[in-house]
Design an enzyme around this catalytic site. Structure first.
Site: not given
Ligand code: AHR
Length: 501
Positions: A172-173, A244, A292
């Site tokens: 992840n990331e 996001y 995400e």
């Molecule tokens: O979704 C919240 C966080 O955002 C996750 O854990 C991460 O992968 C991202 O930075």
């Protein structure tokens, strides 16, 4: 009134929709697991402690795949802690989110929950603090029928049938400085290749997701994608993207245009995938797993700094407004527009943590505003997307230039004989008259027009008022000859469903 026009031709297919584009995400974070999907002692808890009321809402969303167990959490996760007799599982400090992890819910419980939620698990591996052996052992534990150390251990834990998880995330990331075990693109690409190789030696039909950039502002994007894929192209099937969006400056025209940024992000990543395909003279296509995405700005990670180590603290509990639902609608339309290459996408997350579903511990569960566009897309956005020429008036935005007032995508579900128009009117001031030229359809009828709108753009749903922002039927769709016209109220999410007779 503004006027926009689209032409719908069901022969002009632009992408096949993989239903996994309506995926979601449950991380061991905040009250997503403890107090979200799982709350033994709650009046709605089933024999496993899973909340039935939450399961019912998840079934309404009809999400076909749920990513698990993280997120940042996974990069320090020891999966062996999460299996076996519950009383013997160690409690651990979750250093990533500053919480106490009791390991009451682990791999097997999640698989059980996924069955109840009518969804598939997308398992993410820890490639932060761990590597090849932990990954291949977990795979054998989960997917091998029996007769080996790890598969027999699973059976001894009461799980006879293998889980047969098909989709696996390789970390992840991994580009993020916040990640436990952050890596350079070279380090990560090599590791992803070796882990991917070991996984595919076990089962070549697995689908593997390599980590792309954590967001479009990462300094290495899109070089990260190119370097990583150059090293692991043959082993992986998808590259992940995360992003996001938010309205920190309370600037609605810019906020509503942020889906253009998502569009550009996808285009850039697709270019990187195809650059490596060309470089390698490969016939294989690597697609996108946008695993995400959401609006996230009401809460901050730092909100939890310095709080005591507890199980299921309140973290990242964004309360979504009506304007957030419009942005989520625009983001869904954008993902659908790229259905040819975005094959998996996960709304992050599903319950309590930046989520469409909220719960109160020992209390009710309810739908946030963003629940509705997601549910509509998941229910009605099936089949294929159509390439629709759009003529829309635009507004000028300092960040995104000419922004069309109409954001729209059209899907065609041949099996059920249905066409669905998803549309957002971004105008704050005027309704928009949408004209749809349906020249390719000989006989059709309007099934329904659904509208999500609220006078107050900051309106929210809450425990006390769970139906403050809900969709309602529109009554202003007409058909004359082959022309459909619909009035889209200012600032509204619209779903127009057409049945082909
Ligand atoms: O979704 C919240 C966080 O955002 C996750 O854990 C991460 O992968 C991202 O930075």
């Amino acid at each position: 009134m503004l006027r926009a026009r689209i032409v719908i031709d069901k022969e002009r297919i632009s992408g096949k929709i993989d239903r996994r584009i309506y995926g979601s995400f449950i991380e061991h974070l905040g009250r997503a697991v403890y107090g979200g999907i799982y709350e033994p002692g709650h009046p709605e808890a089933d024999e496993h402690g899973f909340r039935r009321d939450v399961l019912e809402l998840i079934k309404e969303l009809d999400t076909p795949i749920v990513r698990y167990p993280g997120g940042n959490f996974v990069s320090a996760f020891k999966w062996e802690d999460s299996v076996g007799p519950a009383a013997q599982r160690p409690k651990r400090l979750d250093i990533v989110w500053h919480a106490l992890e009791p390991n009451e819910i682990g791999v097997n419980e999640f698989a059980e929950w996924a069955k109840k939620a009518n969804t598939e698990a997308m398992m993410v591996l820890n490639l932060g603090s761990r590597g090849i052996d932990a990954a291949r052992n977990l795979l054998e534990y989960c997917n091998h029928p029996s007769g080996t150390y790890w598969s027999d251990l699973r059976i001894s834990h009461g799980v006879k049938k293998p889980h047969d998880f098909k989709v696996w995330g390789l970390g992840n990331e991994m580009d993020g400085p916040w990640q436990v075990g952050q890596k350079t693109a070279g380090e990560y690409g090599r590791l992803a290749n070796e882990v991917g190789k070991a996984m595919k030696l076990f089962d070549p039909s697995l689908e593997l997701v390599a980590c792309g950039s954590s967001n479009r502002n990462m300094p290495m994007y899109p070089q990260w994608e190119a370097t990583v894929l150059d090293l692991c192209y043959d082993q992986v099937d998808y590259i992940s993207l995360h992003s996001y969006y938010g309205n920190e400056d309370d600037d609605l025209p810019t906020y509503l245009a942020q889906s253009i940024g998502m569009d550009e992000f996808i285009r850039g990543a697709v270019s990187a995938c195809d650059f490596i395909r060309a470089k390698k003279r490969s016939r294989k296509t690597v697609n996108i797993s946008f695993d995400e995405w959401n609006v996230w700005f009401h809460s901050k990670v730092e909100d939890n700094d310095g709080v005591p180590w507890t199980v299921g603290p309140n973290q990242l509990e964004d309360i979504y407004t009506f304007e957030d639902a419009l942005v989520v609608g625009c983001l869904l339309i954008t993902l659908l527009k790229h259905a040819d290459r975005v094959k998996i996408a996960c709304l992050a997350q599903l319950v309590n943590v930046i989520a469409p579903i909220m719960t109160e511990n020992n209390g009710p569960a309810w739908r946030q505003t963003i629940f509705f566009p997601f549910m509509h897309a998941s229910k009605f956005g099936r089949g294929v997307t159509l390439d629709i020429p759009v003529k829309s008036p635009v507004y000028d935005n300092k960040e995104y230039g000419d922004v069309p007032y109409l954001e729209s995508v059209v899907t065609y579900d041949e099996e059920n004989g249905q066409i669905t128009i998803f549309a957002v009117n971004r105008s704050q001031k005027e309704p928009l008259l949408l004209e749809c030229d349906l020249r390719s359809l000989s006989a059709f009828k309007i099934i329904e027009h659904i509208i999500l709108r609220h006078e107050d753009i900051k309106a929210t749903n809450s425990k006390e008022n769970p139906e403050n922002v809900v969709p309602y039927p529109g009554s202003d769709v007409k058909i004359e000859n082959s022309m459909l016209t619909a009035r889209l109220p200012e600032l509204s999410w619209n779903v127009i469903r057409i049945g082909i007779i």
